[in-house]
Write a protein that holds these residues in place. Structure first.
Motif, mmCIF file in Angstrom:
data_model
loop_
_atom_site.group_PDB
_atom_site.id
_atom_site.type_symbol
_atom_site.label_atom_id
_atom_site.label_comp_id
_atom_site.label_asym_id
_atom_site.label_seq_id
_atom_site.Cartn_x
_atom_site.Cartn_y
_atom_site.Cartn_z
ATOM 1 N N PHE A 170 0.832 -1.201 0.000
ATOM 2 C CA PHE A 170 0.000 0.000 0.000
ATOM 3 C C PHE A 170 0.867 1.252 0.000
ATOM 4 O O PHE A 170 1.851 1.363 0.722
ATOM 5 C CB PHE A 170 -0.909 0.008 1.226
ATOM 6 C CG PHE A 170 -1.779 1.223 1.344
ATOM 7 C CD1 PHE A 170 -2.990 1.286 0.682
ATOM 8 C CD2 PHE A 170 -1.381 2.315 2.104
ATOM 9 C CE1 PHE A 170 -3.810 2.407 0.798
ATOM 10 C CE2 PHE A 170 -2.183 3.436 2.219
ATOM 11 C CZ PHE A 170 -3.399 3.484 1.560
ATOM 12 N N ASP A 171 0.480 2.207 -0.846
ATOM 13 C CA ASP A 171 1.130 3.506 -0.895
ATOM 14 C C ASP A 171 0.036 4.545 -1.065
ATOM 15 O O ASP A 171 -0.754 4.470 -2.003
ATOM 16 C CB ASP A 171 2.121 3.572 -2.051
ATOM 17 C CG ASP A 171 2.810 4.920 -2.128
ATOM 18 O OD1 ASP A 171 2.289 5.806 -2.828
ATOM 19 O OD2 ASP A 171 3.853 5.094 -1.471
ATOM 20 N N GLN A 172 0.007 5.521 -0.148
ATOM 21 C CA GLN A 172 -1.105 6.465 -0.186
ATOM 22 C C GLN A 172 -1.128 7.278 -1.484
ATOM 23 O O GLN A 172 -2.193 7.603 -2.008
ATOM 24 C CB GLN A 172 -1.057 7.402 1.013
ATOM 25 C CG GLN A 172 0.174 8.285 1.094
ATOM 26 C CD GLN A 172 0.080 9.252 2.265
ATOM 27 O OE1 GLN A 172 -0.971 9.411 2.864
ATOM 28 N NE2 GLN A 172 1.191 9.887 2.614
ATOM 29 N N ASN A 173 0.064 7.582 -2.034
ATOM 30 C CA ASN A 173 0.095 8.332 -3.289
ATOM 31 C C ASN A 173 -0.481 7.511 -4.429
ATOM 32 O O ASN A 173 -1.197 8.034 -5.288
ATOM 33 C CB ASN A 173 1.532 8.752 -3.601
ATOM 34 C CG ASN A 173 2.061 9.752 -2.584
ATOM 35 O OD1 ASN A 173 1.310 10.607 -2.104
ATOM 36 N ND2 ASN A 173 3.326 9.627 -2.220
ATOM 37 N N ASN A 174 -0.177 6.200 -4.407
ATOM 38 C CA ASN A 174 -0.722 5.313 -5.439
ATOM 39 C C ASN A 174 -2.235 5.268 -5.358
ATOM 40 O O ASN A 174 -2.939 5.307 -6.378
ATOM 41 C CB ASN A 174 -0.117 3.920 -5.278
ATOM 42 C CG ASN A 174 -0.666 2.934 -6.298
ATOM 43 O OD1 ASN A 174 -0.942 3.295 -7.442
ATOM 44 N ND2 ASN A 174 -0.836 1.688 -5.869
ATOM 45 N N LEU A 175 -2.782 5.196 -4.111
ATOM 46 C CA LEU A 175 -4.234 5.165 -3.932
ATOM 47 C C LEU A 175 -4.879 6.444 -4.455
ATOM 48 O O LEU A 175 -5.864 6.408 -5.194
ATOM 49 C CB LEU A 175 -4.565 4.980 -2.447
ATOM 50 C CG LEU A 175 -6.037 5.172 -2.057
ATOM 51 C CD1 LEU A 175 -6.916 4.138 -2.746
ATOM 52 C CD2 LEU A 175 -6.208 5.100 -0.546
ATOM 53 N N VAL A 176 -4.308 7.595 -4.077
ATOM 54 C CA VAL A 176 -4.891 8.869 -4.481
ATOM 55 C C VAL A 176 -4.784 9.062 -5.991
ATOM 56 O O VAL A 176 -5.734 9.520 -6.644
ATOM 57 C CB VAL A 176 -4.206 10.030 -3.725
ATOM 58 C CG1 VAL A 176 -4.691 11.372 -4.264
ATOM 59 C CG2 VAL A 176 -4.494 9.917 -2.229
ATOM 60 N N GLU A 177 -3.638 8.695 -6.550
ATOM 61 C CA GLU A 177 -3.482 8.830 -8.006
ATOM 62 C C GLU A 177 -4.453 7.938 -8.750
ATOM 63 O O GLU A 177 -5.031 8.347 -9.773
ATOM 64 C CB GLU A 177 -2.040 8.496 -8.394
ATOM 65 C CG GLU A 177 -1.031 9.554 -7.967
ATOM 66 C CD GLU A 177 0.397 9.086 -8.132
ATOM 67 O OE1 GLU A 177 0.596 7.958 -8.645
ATOM 68 O OE2 GLU A 177 1.315 9.831 -7.735
ATOM 69 N N THR A 178 -4.647 6.713 -8.259
ATOM 70 C CA THR A 178 -5.597 5.798 -8.883
ATOM 71 C C THR A 178 -7.005 6.362 -8.828
ATOM 72 O O THR A 178 -7.753 6.336 -9.813
ATOM 73 C CB THR A 178 -5.552 4.423 -8.192
ATOM 74 O OG1 THR A 178 -4.229 3.898 -8.275
ATOM 75 C CG2 THR A 178 -6.532 3.450 -8.829
ATOM 76 N N LEU A 179 -7.372 6.893 -7.665
ATOM 77 C CA LEU A 179 -8.708 7.448 -7.486
ATOM 78 C C LEU A 179 -8.910 8.674 -8.380
ATOM 79 O O LEU A 179 -9.965 8.840 -9.015
ATOM 80 C CB LEU A 179 -8.901 7.818 -6.010
ATOM 81 C CG LEU A 179 -10.315 8.226 -5.560
ATOM 82 C CD1 LEU A 179 -11.329 7.142 -5.881
ATOM 83 C CD2 LEU A 179 -10.322 8.523 -4.071
ATOM 84 N N GLN A 180 -7.888 9.532 -8.437
ATOM 85 C CA GLN A 180 -7.999 10.721 -9.282
ATOM 86 C C GLN A 180 -8.157 10.351 -10.743
ATOM 87 O O GLN A 180 -8.935 10.960 -11.483
ATOM 88 C CB GLN A 180 -6.767 11.620 -9.082
ATOM 89 C CG GLN A 180 -6.741 12.330 -7.730
ATOM 90 C CD GLN A 180 -5.469 13.113 -7.506
ATOM 91 O OE1 GLN A 180 -4.442 12.841 -8.148
ATOM 92 N NE2 GLN A 180 -5.513 14.077 -6.605
ATOM 93 N N ALA A 181 -7.416 9.334 -11.170
ATOM 94 C CA ALA A 181 -7.495 8.909 -12.569
ATOM 95 C C ALA A 181 -8.881 8.354 -12.893
ATOM 96 O O ALA A 181 -9.450 8.636 -13.959
ATOM 97 C CB ALA A 181 -6.424 7.866 -12.849
ATOM 98 N N LEU A 182 -9.458 7.569 -11.940
ATOM 99 C CA LEU A 182 -10.776 6.965 -12.194
ATOM 100 C C LEU A 182 -11.889 8.005 -12.150
ATOM 101 O O LEU A 182 -12.896 7.894 -12.860
ATOM 102 C CB LEU A 182 -11.040 5.868 -11.159
ATOM 103 C CG LEU A 182 -10.166 4.607 -11.288
ATOM 104 C CD1 LEU A 182 -10.387 3.691 -10.093
ATOM 105 C CD2 LEU A 182 -10.475 3.872 -12.588
ATOM 106 N N LEU A 183 -11.717 9.028 -11.301
ATOM 107 C CA LEU A 183 -12.739 10.067 -11.189
ATOM 108 C C LEU A 183 -12.605 11.130 -12.280
ATOM 109 O O LEU A 183 -13.510 11.952 -12.456
ATOM 110 C CB LEU A 183 -12.656 10.747 -9.817
ATOM 111 C CG LEU A 183 -13.136 9.919 -8.626
ATOM 112 C CD1 LEU A 183 -12.791 10.614 -7.322
ATOM 113 C CD2 LEU A 183 -14.634 9.670 -8.700
#
Length: 706
Positions: free
Chosen positions: A692-705
């Motif tokens: 888990f990496d918080q930047n990876n999570l946020v980037e993934t979420l931003q890309a999907l949204l």
């Protein structure tokens, strides 16, 4: 449910065995003219106690005779009557009569088997108390003997002593404070004995420094000392256990009156209830039972007043008009579990939400982020309850917050709540057998020795500091399927930090219910059963310390209060979110995970980036919240009770609103088959917690949204 009187008769006999000799001694002092005012008061109190105890157990003859005796003693106490020979004779006959009736109970008789109280004796006692002539001038016979003929000689007081009175009882009444002193002294002896183990180790180290010619005799001394200390270990422990057992009482002393009370209270509320008690033979320390009474009374009243419906309402819902209330206890290793459950209406979540908002206990934003279980537990907040206890039954008001504080903070236990609408509510209390001695983990932090009681210890973990992740500025450990915050215990307690090896961090993982915290410590000292000492009055203001234990001579170790530590760590972790967007512009995210720590950490990460986050504790809770209001994206775990993440994802994709909205699975499952299944049910992304990496999570979420 009727109170089983027979179970308490033996206790009454033991109590009477204490009061009757006191009455005889007092009457003898009256006869000799040596009795002072306080001794007359003692006589009155003894008769009054016998009257009250016998009345509660429906021992009518004893109650009647004790009442008449009390009237005469009251006149003596008030000074309206003097201790003349006829008065003393009447009192002696009254005590003989009481002793005979108690003797019959000791031999197995019940209240129904006792002969009626001697009316002539009772009348003579009461008439004399009023300053009147006794109605029968001759001899008054005790109820146990047949009436004497006119030619019979009155029996002497000695002749009235029954054989049962001459036999010694197999029990001895001991004042509780004296018993507490014995247990306290035993604890001191046990602590001192642990110090001897240190002396054995010191002797072994000393032997290595001696010349060769002296080592032989010293080795023999060391071996004998070690064998003696080890030989006394089991003896000391057993002796202390026996002392503690003397203070243990069955839960029946609380459960049986509760069951009796439930019938009267339900009747006053216009309800019907069948109260069943199970496991009342389980024993707890007297101190535990004393503190447990008020919380159990409140839970009982809460079940009858708020839980069980009126008969008409129950029948309309297809239930029996008589509610069912079960009070049950069972032993689980060194713990006692007490459960109180009803088959009532359950707790209405919407009503809890509305009351919490109306009383401004939480904000609307905080309320929307709570799971079902967290919403239920709002009833434990101070000020939530608006009704006080009924004083006829409880004696004083106790709120749900006091119930929780008593069980968790004072009794080192745990309180859990479960409720299902229309089916009932269950409160589960998990308690240690005794607070006098508990298993304690001793650790060293910043050069200071500290203790943590075993109930709060989850595990010890040794890991590299590189294995921590950063979650919105909070150091976090991924422990199996859970995110656990990591905090330096030295920093939390404001102790001097030690320079530990960067690649070797020792963590003490503590927990309270669903919440965990990994504390960085320097070393583990020992784990042992230790005597818990309460804090002295001048230290009771310290919130992070719950008690003390003794290590050797004059060495006291503070016990950490884990619930307060968890609360302190939460406050310390709160950070201002400067980049947070306004509520009107924030994207709404639903986080679904059965781990409270994981939910909170993911919430902190997302809120730091300006998202508005709502939490759900399992798939069913998440589905209900997702269908109640629209979310822009869903984050879900896989392994959850009730409904797992795969099933939740599949159900959401069937709904038109969530057919194309982002769903991200965050799980500890790393197998390729699990990844494929996640994609098959409709997940847009699959993130493994171990990487888990918080930047990876946020980037993934931003890309999907987008």
């Amino acid at each position: 449910m009727a109170l089983d009187i027979r179970r308490f008769i033996q206790r009454f006999v033991e109590e009477a065995a204490d009061h009757l000799p006191r009455l005889r001694e007092g009457i003898s002092a009256l006869e000799q003219g040596h009795a002072d005012r306080e001794q007359v008061n003692e006589l009155f109190r003894a008769a009054h106690t016998l009257k009250g105890s016998s009345r509660m157990l429906k021992l009518v003859p004893i109650t009647a005779l004790a009442h008449s005796t009390e009237e005469l003693l009251s006149a003596l106490r008030d000074g309206t009557l003097t201790a003349t020979p006829p008065v003393i004779s009447l009192l002696s006959q009254a005590v003989d009569g009481l002793a005979d009736l108690v003797g019959r109970l000791a031999e197995g008789a019940t209240g129904d088997d006792l002969p009626a109280a001697d009316e002539a004796l009772c009348s003579a006692l009461e008439a004399t108390a009023l300053g009147q002539a006794p109605p029968t001038p001759a001899v008054v016979t005790p109820s146990s003997e047949p009436a004497l003929s006119s030619s019979s000689t009155p029996p002497s007081s000695a002749a009235l002593v029954t054989e049962s009175e001459l036999r010694l009882s197999d029990t001895v009444r001991v004042r509780l404070d004296r018993l507490d002193d014995v247990i306290r002294l035993m604890g001191e002896v046990l602590s001192g004995h642990h110090h001897l183990h240190g002396l054995v180790d010191q002797a072994r180290e000393l032997s290595a420094t001696l010349p060769a010619e002296q080592q032989g005799p010293f080795h023999a001394f060391h071996r004998e000392l070690k064998d003696s200390v080890l030989g006394h270990d089991s003896l000391m422990s057993d002796l202390h256990d026996r002392a503690l057992q003397m203070r243990m009482l069955p839960l029946s002393v609380v459960f049986d009156p509760l069951a009796h009370m439930s019938r009267d209270l339900a009747q006053s509320l216009g309800k019907k209830v069948d109260c069943r008690v199970r496991g009342s033979e389980i024993e707890l320390d007297r101190q535990m039972i004393d503190r447990l009474s008020d919380p159990l009374i409140h839970l009982l009243r809460n079940a009858l007043d708020h839980g069980l419906e009126p008969p008409a309402e129950r029948q309309a819902a297809g239930k029996s008009p008589r509610g069912q209330l079960i009070i049950e206890a069972w032993q689980d290793a060194d713990w006692v579990v007490v459960e109180m459950r009803d088959d009532g209406a359950g707790i209405a979540l919407e009503a809890v939400r509305q009351k919490a908002l109306a009383k401004q206990l939480v904000s609307e934003e905080q309320l929307n982020a709570l799971s079902e279980q967290e919403t239920l537990e709002l009833i434990f907040l101070p000020g939530f309850s608006t009704k006080s206890m009924i004083t006829d039954f409880s004696g004083r008001g106790v709120g749900m917050d006091v119930v929780k504080r008593t069980v968790v903070d004072e009794l080192n236990g745990d309180l859990q709540l479960a409720s299902e609408r229309g089916s009932g509510t269950r409160f589960t209390l998990r308690l240690p057998l005794s607070l006098a001695m508990m298993r304690v983990l001793l650790v060293s932090v910043g050069g200071v020795n500290l203790g943590v009681t075993a109930p709060y210890v989850s595990e010890l973990v040794e890991c590299s500091s590189h294995s921590f992740i950063d979650a919105a500025g909070q150091r976090t450990l991924i422990l199996r399927n859970e995110f656990v915050p990591v905090v330096s215990l030295a920093q939390l307690l404001e102790l001097p930090a030690t320079t530990a090896a960067a690649d070797n961090t020792l963590l003490l993982v503590v927990h309270q219910r669903h919440q965990k915290l990994a504390l960085i410590i320097d070393s583990l000292i020992d784990e042992r059963d230790m005597v818990i000492k309460p804090l002295p009055a001048h230290l009771r203001y310290l919130p992070l310390v719950s008690g003390m234990v003794s290590m050797g001579r004059n060495a006291l170790v503070s016990l950490l209060h884990v619930p307060a530590l968890l609360e302190a760590s939460r406050h310390g972790a709160q950070r201002p979110n400067e980049e947070r967007a306004t509520a009107a512009l924030a994207k709404r995210i639903l986080v679904v995970d059965d781990s409270l720590n994981t939910r909170e950490i993911e919430k902190d990460v997302l809120e730091a980036w300006g998202y508005h986050v709502t939490l759900a504790e399992n798939g069913r809770d998440g589905l209900a919240k997702a269908l109640a209001e629209p979310f822009d994206a869903i984050l879900t775990d896989v392994e959850m009770p009730v409904m797992d993440g795969f099933a939740l994802t599949a159900r959401l994709r069937e709904n038109e609103v969530y057919r194309y909205r982002p769903i991200i699975i965050i799980t500890s499952r790393e197998k390729e088959a699990d990844r494929r299944r996640g994609i098959e049910v409709g997940a847009d992304a699959y993130i493994v917690k171990g990487s888990f990496d918080q930047n990876n999570l946020v980037e993934t979420l931003q890309a999907l949204l987008g």
